[in-house]
Design a protein around this motif. Sequence first.
Motif, PDB file in Angstrom:
ATOM      1  N   GLU A  18       0.818  -1.215   0.000  1.00  0.00           N
ATOM      2  CA  GLU A  18       0.000   0.000   0.000  1.00  0.00           C
ATOM      3  C   GLU A  18       0.852   1.266   0.000  1.00  0.00           C
ATOM      4  O   GLU A  18       0.559   2.219  -0.716  1.00  0.00           O
ATOM      5  CB  GLU A  18      -0.966  -0.024   1.196  1.00  0.00           C
ATOM      6  N   LEU A  23      -1.138  -0.233  -3.872  1.00  0.00           N
ATOM      7  CA  LEU A  23      -2.028  -1.365  -4.146  1.00  0.00           C
ATOM      8  C   LEU A  23      -2.641  -1.850  -2.838  1.00  0.00           C
ATOM      9  O   LEU A  23      -1.942  -1.972  -1.832  1.00  0.00           O
ATOM     10  CB  LEU A  23      -1.251  -2.518  -4.788  1.00  0.00           C
ATOM     11  N   SER A  24      -3.949  -2.154  -2.868  1.00  0.00           N
ATOM     12  CA  SER A  24      -4.610  -2.584  -1.643  1.00  0.00           C
ATOM     13  C   SER A  24      -4.444  -4.084  -1.428  1.00  0.00           C
ATOM     14  O   SER A  24      -4.437  -4.864  -2.379  1.00  0.00           O
ATOM     15  CB  SER A  24      -6.097  -2.216  -1.693  1.00  0.00           C
ATOM     16  N   THR A  64       2.038  -3.934 -12.979  1.00  0.00           N
ATOM     17  CA  THR A  64       1.257  -2.790 -12.473  1.00  0.00           C
ATOM     18  C   THR A  64       2.128  -1.895 -11.604  1.00  0.00           C
ATOM     19  O   THR A  64       2.122  -0.664 -11.736  1.00  0.00           O
ATOM     20  CB  THR A  64       0.047  -3.300 -11.656  1.00  0.00           C
ATOM     21  N   GLU A 138      -5.127  -6.439  -5.247  1.00  0.00           N
ATOM     22  CA  GLU A 138      -5.774  -5.889  -6.450  1.00  0.00           C
ATOM     23  C   GLU A 138      -6.217  -7.002  -7.408  1.00  0.00           C
ATOM     24  O   GLU A 138      -5.897  -6.978  -8.599  1.00  0.00           O
ATOM     25  CB  GLU A 138      -4.827  -4.924  -7.170  1.00  0.00           C
ATOM     26  N   ASP A 139      -6.917  -7.993  -6.878  1.00  0.00           N
ATOM     27  CA  ASP A 139      -7.463  -9.106  -7.665  1.00  0.00           C
ATOM     28  C   ASP A 139      -6.393 -10.019  -8.254  1.00  0.00           C
ATOM     29  O   ASP A 139      -6.625 -10.687  -9.270  1.00  0.00           O
ATOM     30  CB  ASP A 139      -8.397  -8.593  -8.773  1.00  0.00           C
TER      31      ASP A 139
END
Lengths: 154, 130
Positions: A18, A23-24, A64, A138-139
């Motif tokens: 994060e 990114l979560s 990403t 994030e998936d």
Amino acid sequence: MSANSEQAILEAASRVFETSAFLSVAPLHSEDELVEPDQAATMTFRGAAAGRVSMRVSSEMLDTIANNLLEPSEDATEQAQRRTDVLKEMLNMVCGNLLTEYFGAEPVFDLSPPEVLGGSDLPPPSAQDIYKLAFNVEDTLAEVLFEIQDRCNC
Amino acid sequence: MAYNILIVDDSALTRTVMERTVRMCGVEINEIRMAEHGKAALDALNNFWPDIVFCDINMPVMDGLQFVQTLQNSPEWRDLPVVIVSTEGSETRMEELRRSGVQGYIRKPFAPEEVSAMMQQLLGAQNNVR
């Protein structure tokens, strides 16, 4: 796995992903459809305890992060190098933060340079205490393996 | 006044992120140079005079601790402000570093505000001396 070790891994991973990559991080849910990991890396620590921290993540997530933090590259070789660099630095930060979360702020540890593994498999278990946690970034699926071989190796 | 900054880290990602962060700190920058380990940083000091060095600990060839000790043994460089930027969070290690002459510590992952505050603190102190 003890709640302490699970919480330590999640805290360390959340802080790293994060803060450094925006990114979560979230716990896994059975209905999640996540991108599977295809990259893995490992590193060892030595000091008040000895052991190893390994991590597997997806290339998609590494790309990403690289694209968030660096200029996007259309060169495949350069993009692959960036992916490797991101993987090693993320693992390095997760390892350092995890050791403080788990052992506290007093012990000193020497860390080995992160080593990228060929493929997505984590190294075979080699310790008496093994803690593993998978989580959602994030998936995408990420997994951290925390092995403590010797707690008194000072 | 514009400042020179030296960034020492074996991760190209971290070097790039740190460079961008330094440039966004609101301090006028003359030049930023980067080195991938302590030995390369010592080589850079042959023809570059930084106002602050941001340095990792865990690096190949020459790590951050060896680099700091080398600076401390140099009459020319012993007063150069060094800020350690590392994933390590041990208070024992931080105290060792402070005793070794390190002037600041930023833990990875860091927020840009931490780098900015450290630069303001160290460069402000330099300006007060001047």
